[in-house]
Scaffold this motif. Structure first.
Motif, PDB file in Angstrom:
ATOM      1  N   ARG B  47     -13.477  -4.098   1.734  1.00  0.00           N
ATOM      2  CA  ARG B  47     -12.356  -3.157   1.753  1.00  0.00           C
ATOM      3  C   ARG B  47     -12.348  -2.286   3.038  1.00  0.00           C
ATOM      4  O   ARG B  47     -12.636  -2.804   4.115  1.00  0.00           O
ATOM      5  CB  ARG B  47     -12.356  -2.304   0.465  1.00  0.00           C
ATOM      6  N   ALA B 106       2.855  -2.592   8.371  1.00  0.00           N
ATOM      7  CA  ALA B 106       2.896  -3.513   7.218  1.00  0.00           C
ATOM      8  C   ALA B 106       2.366  -2.857   5.946  1.00  0.00           C
ATOM      9  O   ALA B 106       2.554  -3.390   4.858  1.00  0.00           O
ATOM     10  CB  ALA B 106       2.083  -4.765   7.530  1.00  0.00           C
ATOM     11  N   GLY B 108       2.082  -0.331   2.765  1.00  0.00           N
ATOM     12  CA  GLY B 108       3.116   0.219   1.885  1.00  0.00           C
ATOM     13  C   GLY B 108       3.031   1.735   1.791  1.00  0.00           C
ATOM     14  O   GLY B 108       2.008   2.337   2.136  1.00  0.00           O
ATOM     15  N   PRO B 109       4.095   2.366   1.329  1.00  0.00           N
ATOM     16  CA  PRO B 109       4.102   3.830   1.219  1.00  0.00           C
ATOM     17  C   PRO B 109       3.329   4.315  -0.002  1.00  0.00           C
ATOM     18  O   PRO B 109       3.291   3.634  -1.024  1.00  0.00           O
ATOM     19  CB  PRO B 109       5.590   4.151   1.067  1.00  0.00           C
ATOM     20  N   ASN B 133       0.512   6.126   4.365  1.00  0.00           N
ATOM     21  CA  ASN B 133      -0.539   5.271   3.809  1.00  0.00           C
ATOM     22  C   ASN B 133      -1.874   5.654   4.447  1.00  0.00           C
ATOM     23  O   ASN B 133      -1.948   5.878   5.662  1.00  0.00           O
ATOM     24  CB  ASN B 133      -0.211   3.800   4.100  1.00  0.00           C
ATOM     25  N   GLN B 157      -0.377  -8.729   9.725  1.00  0.00           N
ATOM     26  CA  GLN B 157      -1.286  -8.552   8.583  1.00  0.00           C
ATOM     27  C   GLN B 157      -1.681  -9.878   7.941  1.00  0.00           C
ATOM     28  O   GLN B 157      -2.533  -9.898   7.049  1.00  0.00           O
ATOM     29  CB  GLN B 157      -0.636  -7.634   7.533  1.00  0.00           C
ATOM     30  N   VAL B 186      -6.437  -9.883  -0.688  1.00  0.00           N
ATOM     31  CA  VAL B 186      -5.448  -9.026  -0.038  1.00  0.00           C
ATOM     32  C   VAL B 186      -5.801  -7.578  -0.352  1.00  0.00           C
ATOM     33  O   VAL B 186      -5.974  -7.207  -1.518  1.00  0.00           O
ATOM     34  CB  VAL B 186      -4.019  -9.326  -0.528  1.00  0.00           C
ATOM     35  N   ASP B 187      -5.940  -6.773   0.686  1.00  0.00           N
ATOM     36  CA  ASP B 187      -6.348  -5.383   0.530  1.00  0.00           C
ATOM     37  C   ASP B 187      -5.174  -4.525   0.048  1.00  0.00           C
ATOM     38  O   ASP B 187      -4.022  -4.979   0.015  1.00  0.00           O
ATOM     39  CB  ASP B 187      -6.888  -4.858   1.867  1.00  0.00           C
ATOM     40  N   GLY B 188      -5.485  -3.289  -0.306  1.00  0.00           N
ATOM     41  CA  GLY B 188      -4.467  -2.366  -0.793  1.00  0.00           C
ATOM     42  C   GLY B 188      -3.332  -2.149   0.191  1.00  0.00           C
ATOM     43  O   GLY B 188      -2.196  -1.873  -0.200  1.00  0.00           O
ATOM     44  N   CYS B 189      -3.618  -2.295   1.473  1.00  0.00           N
ATOM     45  CA  CYS B 189      -2.615  -2.054   2.513  1.00  0.00           C
ATOM     46  C   CYS B 189      -1.998  -3.351   3.010  1.00  0.00           C
ATOM     47  O   CYS B 189      -1.207  -3.331   3.952  1.00  0.00           O
ATOM     48  CB  CYS B 189      -3.248  -1.299   3.668  1.00  0.00           C
ATOM     49  N   GLY B 190      -2.382  -4.489   2.393  1.00  0.00           N
ATOM     50  CA  GLY B 190      -1.758  -5.757   2.744  1.00  0.00           C
ATOM     51  C   GLY B 190      -2.553  -6.613   3.714  1.00  0.00           C
ATOM     52  O   GLY B 190      -2.209  -7.778   3.942  1.00  0.00           O
TER      53      GLY B 190
END
Lengths: 331, 331
Positions: B47, B106, B108-109, B133, B157, B186-190
């Motif tokens: 992560r 890339a 997400g909010p 983010n 990404q 796939v990480d939390g931020c993509g």
């Protein structure tokens, strides 16, 4: 009995990212422990999962009739509610019927668990009060109980108060343990909470469930209130509410903090107590559903209708599905 | 080596209410694994804990000079920041220097992790954007890296993008593993994240720490940025920020989601990787401090100055202290 296991895995793609151990005890009202996973004697605080026992002395003393409480208000007395407007209104109604102000509540303030309600309060510049505490219904019921018995309401949350003494002995009687053996902690809302072995809690739930089949009994009144008005027991998008709505009186379930759960199936005379060892709610919820399914208290179709709790998807901030939760349960 | 153990208990009064198992690997840059607890080969996603490796290709290619980035901005590229105003401003500055708009991000909010900032946004009716983010600094740095190399920024990404390929091979080289062996999620931020054994991650951190003692090296530039501007790596009331502020360059630490932590002590050539098996941050933080203390990388006085992370009190809604967290660590 061969020890079973209950492991809840958080998967990212096909890889186990995190893992939760869950201890489970299932008791029958007359046969004792009938199924288990992990350590059925695991010892932990029961927290809010036993609210149906905490309100029992009030119900058995005729508190409902004394204050003309509705079934919805009784359901709120067993609730860890989300602080939605209808929850707060019902808590205020109980206090009004007992002719006591909100300042008598001993629980502390926190923002409603229901996110849109919390955000609306922040946007409106409102500060949460004690009435928004997820336990405010229980506290309002306790204050009413004090008023009925002419006990002093100030300090009703203290272990030595007659109400808490009565609750303690009630718990001990149903769970068949010595009241003096229960270790005491302070709960999130300021009340005493007790550390008890899971199998004793499950036995208490089994006996409570069995007695709930007898119309007019205290447990029957409480279980009918919880299962007839499940939206008052938790709230929108909460497992207890959705599960009891779906099962229409066939079972009751109550979450507690730190991964504790109690449930009962009256017609089967079964009681369930479980605890995620690490305190994770995200493990306790799928574990409860897996246990109910394995006991045939939930059909496979019903389990799939609870999929958002039983096998929730993990979304990332891009709202992509990047994983899911899975439960492995063997008795 | 006799296996050690690391258990983080959440106490309510004198009773253990919940318990977390933590796996720990400590490596020396030349000697390999020198200490461990639980399973040092425990395999999980790294992560955000390896952000210093993700920014390394950019730094080694001269990205800092190319865009005239400040040391604060580089620190933000390694951050899981709290979305405070100065974090958001620095992320915007990186994008401006790369002449790219916020829409290129890339990630997400989500609302800022810093609660007062989040509440102020809600109160003002503002909607969070991708720039808020917690990974926006890393993403801004990645976009700048693409601009510098004239790689297409759209899709930066994706695992197959040249930037992600370069990051993957960088990780594999430092951790001495085969890039093809790393499982991808796939990480939390993509972004892609990789599942790696703790001892390999710890070895990577140890070698990174050792090279960080060589002025002008990529790791030295990154560690100097992190430890000179620790408020940009996390934020107000965050462990990484407070720990690196206190230790003034003697060590670096980086949290990852789901209870992962990386740290390095350059002068000791030590690298640390740990993972709370159940993913709990409340276990990973005290475990990291206990490990650093047992390694003599933190003095007892320093550990006590970090008490709010090492042995946090549990407060209830009445703001009463009802418990605390304790760590039991043996190598």
């Amino acid at each position: 009995m061969i020890p079973g296991r209950c492991v809840v895995d958080v998967m990212r793609g096909d890889v186990v990212e995190s893992s939760h151990q869950v201890h489970v005890a299932v008791c029958h009202a007359e046969e004792g422990l009938v199924a288990s996973a992990g350590n059925p004697a695991h010892h932990s605080f029961v927290r809010s999962a036993i609210k149906m026992f905490q309100v029992l002395p009030f119900v058995e003393a005729g508190g409902m009739g004394h204050f003309q409480l509705t079934s919805e208000e009784l359901a709120l007395c067993t609730a860890s509610h989300s602080g939605e407007l209808f929850h707060v209104a019902a808590a205020r109604s109980i206090l009004a019927k007992a002719k006591v102000g909100e300042g008598a509540l001993a629980c502390g303030p926190h923002l409603p668990l229901h996110e849109p309600t919390a955000q609306a309060m922040i946007a409106a510049g409102e500060t949460p009060g004690r009435i928004h505490n997820n336990c405010s219904g229980k506290h309002a019921g306790m204050i009413a109980c004090c008023v009925q018995h002419q006990w002093v309401t100030n300090g009703y949350q203290r272990p030595a108060h007659p109400l808490q003494q009565r609750i303690r002995s009630t718990l001990a009687r149903w769970m068949r343990i010595d009241a003096d053996d229960m270790e005491v902690g302070v709960d999130g809302c300021g009340l005493p909470t007790f550390a008890v072995a899971l199998d004793a809690v499950a036995e208490g739930c089994a006996r409570f469930a069995a007695v709930a089949t007898q119309d007019g009994s205290g447990p029957a009144t409480i279980v009918q209130a919880m299962t007839s008005h499940p939206e008052f027991v938790a709230g929108t998008n909460r497992l207890d509410t959705d599960l009891m709505s779906m099962t229409k009186g066939r079972l009751f379930a109550k979450v507690g903090a730190e991964g504790f759960y109690c449930a009962g199936v009256p017609t089967m005379k079964l009681g369930i107590a479980l605890k995620a060892e690490d305190g994770a709610k995200r493990a306790a919820e799928p574990a409860l559903l897996a246990v109910l399914h394995l006991l045939d208290a939930l059909t496979t179709d019903e389990l799939s209708r609870m999929a958002k709790y039983a096998e929730p998807e993990i979304l990332n901030t891009r709202q992509e599905v990047v994983g899911r939760v899975r439960t492995q349960l063997e008795f």
